[in-house]
Design a protein around this motif. Structure first.
Motif, PDB file in Angstrom:
ATOM      1  N   LEU A  24       0.824  -1.205   0.000  1.00 50.58           N
ATOM      2  CA  LEU A  24       0.000   0.000   0.000  1.00 50.58           C
ATOM      3  C   LEU A  24       0.862   1.261   0.000  1.00 50.58           C
ATOM      4  O   LEU A  24       0.608   2.207  -0.764  1.00 50.58           O
ATOM      5  N   ILE A  25       1.888   1.276   0.799  1.00 53.07           N
ATOM      6  CA  ILE A  25       2.790   2.440   0.875  1.00 53.07           C
ATOM      7  C   ILE A  25       3.513   2.644  -0.452  1.00 53.07           C
ATOM      8  O   ILE A  25       3.620   3.780  -0.946  1.00 53.07           O
ATOM      9  N   LEU A  26       3.996   1.551  -1.052  1.00 52.13           N
ATOM     10  CA  LEU A  26       4.693   1.673  -2.331  1.00 52.13           C
ATOM     11  C   LEU A  26       3.764   2.173  -3.423  1.00 52.13           C
ATOM     12  O   LEU A  26       4.151   3.018  -4.254  1.00 52.13           O
ATOM     13  N   GLN A  27       2.533   1.687  -3.445  1.00 51.95           N
ATOM     14  CA  GLN A  27       1.569   2.153  -4.450  1.00 51.95           C
ATOM     15  C   GLN A  27       1.213   3.629  -4.230  1.00 51.95           C
ATOM     16  O   GLN A  27       1.048   4.378  -5.190  1.00 51.95           O
ATOM     17  N   ALA A  28       1.096   4.031  -2.981  1.00 49.69           N
ATOM     18  CA  ALA A  28       0.796   5.430  -2.684  1.00 49.69           C
ATOM     19  C   ALA A  28       1.928   6.333  -3.167  1.00 49.69           C
ATOM     20  O   ALA A  28       1.680   7.418  -3.717  1.00 49.69           O
ATOM     21  N   ARG A  29       3.159   5.902  -2.986  1.00 48.76           N
ATOM     22  CA  ARG A  29       4.305   6.689  -3.475  1.00 48.76           C
ATOM     23  C   ARG A  29       4.275   6.788  -4.993  1.00 48.76           C
ATOM     24  O   ARG A  29       4.531   7.847  -5.571  1.00 48.76           O
ATOM     25  N   LYS A  30       3.968   5.661  -5.651  1.00 50.29           N
ATOM     26  CA  LYS A  30       3.904   5.645  -7.108  1.00 50.29           C
ATOM     27  C   LYS A  30       2.809   6.589  -7.600  1.00 50.29           C
ATOM     28  O   LYS A  30       3.013   7.366  -8.538  1.00 50.29           O
ATOM     29  N   GLY A  90       1.675   9.162  -6.034  1.00 47.27           N
ATOM     30  CA  GLY A  90       2.140  10.521  -5.769  1.00 47.27           C
ATOM     31  C   GLY A  90       3.057  11.031  -6.863  1.00 47.27           C
ATOM     32  O   GLY A  90       2.946  12.184  -7.298  1.00 47.27           O
ATOM     33  N   ARG A  91       3.968  10.174  -7.322  1.00 48.14           N
ATOM     34  CA  ARG A  91       4.863  10.582  -8.416  1.00 48.14           C
ATOM     35  C   ARG A  91       4.066  10.817  -9.693  1.00 48.14           C
ATOM     36  O   ARG A  91       4.302  11.791 -10.418  1.00 48.14           O
ATOM     37  N   GLN A  92       3.117   9.922  -9.976  1.00 50.34           N
ATOM     38  CA  GLN A  92       2.311  10.084 -11.187  1.00 50.34           C
ATOM     39  C   GLN A  92       1.446  11.341 -11.110  1.00 50.34           C
ATOM     40  O   GLN A  92       1.250  12.013 -12.121  1.00 50.34           O
ATOM     41  N   ALA A  93       0.951  11.652  -9.940  1.00 55.46           N
ATOM     42  CA  ALA A  93       0.151  12.867  -9.779  1.00 55.46           C
ATOM     43  C   ALA A  93       0.996  14.095 -10.090  1.00 55.46           C
ATOM     44  O   ALA A  93       0.514  15.051 -10.717  1.00 55.46           O
ATOM     45  N   GLY A  94       2.242  14.080  -9.663  1.00 56.09           N
ATOM     46  CA  GLY A  94       3.142  15.185  -9.986  1.00 56.09           C
ATOM     47  C   GLY A  94       3.339  15.323 -11.485  1.00 56.09           C
ATOM     48  O   GLY A  94       3.351  16.443 -12.019  1.00 56.09           O
ATOM     49  N   ASP A  95       3.482  14.194 -12.179  1.00 54.10           N
ATOM     50  CA  ASP A  95       3.626  14.228 -13.631  1.00 54.10           C
ATOM     51  C   ASP A  95       2.364  14.766 -14.297  1.00 54.10           C
ATOM     52  O   ASP A  95       2.431  15.533 -15.261  1.00 54.10           O
ATOM     53  N   VAL A  96       1.213  14.364 -13.794  1.00 55.80           N
ATOM     54  CA  VAL A  96      -0.052  14.833 -14.356  1.00 55.80           C
ATOM     55  C   VAL A  96      -0.195  16.336 -14.153  1.00 55.80           C
ATOM     56  O   VAL A  96      -0.608  17.061 -15.068  1.00 55.80           O
ATOM     57  N   ILE A  97       0.144  16.814 -12.979  1.00 56.85           N
ATOM     58  CA  ILE A  97       0.056  18.254 -12.704  1.00 56.85           C
ATOM     59  C   ILE A  97       0.980  19.025 -13.638  1.00 56.85           C
ATOM     60  O   ILE A  97       0.601  20.068 -14.191  1.00 56.85           O
ATOM     61  N   ALA A  98       2.181  18.521 -13.834  1.00 57.09           N
ATOM     62  CA  ALA A  98       3.125  19.193 -14.743  1.00 57.09           C
ATOM     63  C   ALA A  98       2.571  19.215 -16.170  1.00 57.09           C
ATOM     64  O   ALA A  98       2.674  20.241 -16.867  1.00 57.09           O
TER      65      ALA A  98
END
Length: 81
Positions: free
Chosen positions: A24-30, A32-40
């Protein structure tokens, strides 16, 4: 002997919960990174389409130029189109 089975089952439950928590923690981190890419990407899209908000202003300016040209043509030709 039953207490050994209880300890083994308890240990297995702890291991399963730990594995699920880590997953769960690893998926949440992933995510989070994808959300940053989407925002960019959304920010780039916003920047690339900013000029579209000026289309209405350009259209109004062109209508004003057309009206002025028509008025000038009418004034210069004595009222005929």
């Amino acid at each position: 002997m039953a207490w050994v089975i209880g300890y083994v089952v308890g240990a297995l439950v702890v291991v399963v919960v730990a594995v699920l928590a880590i997953t769960l923690i690893l998926q949440a981190r992933k995510i989070g990174r994808q959300a940053g890419d989407v925002i960019a990407a959304l920010e780039r899209a916003r920047d690339n389409t900013a000029g579209l908000w000026e289309v209405d202003t350009v259209n109004r300016s062109l209508e004003n130029v057309r009206a002025a040209a028509r008025a000038a043509r009418i004034a210069l030709t004595g009222g005929s189109s």
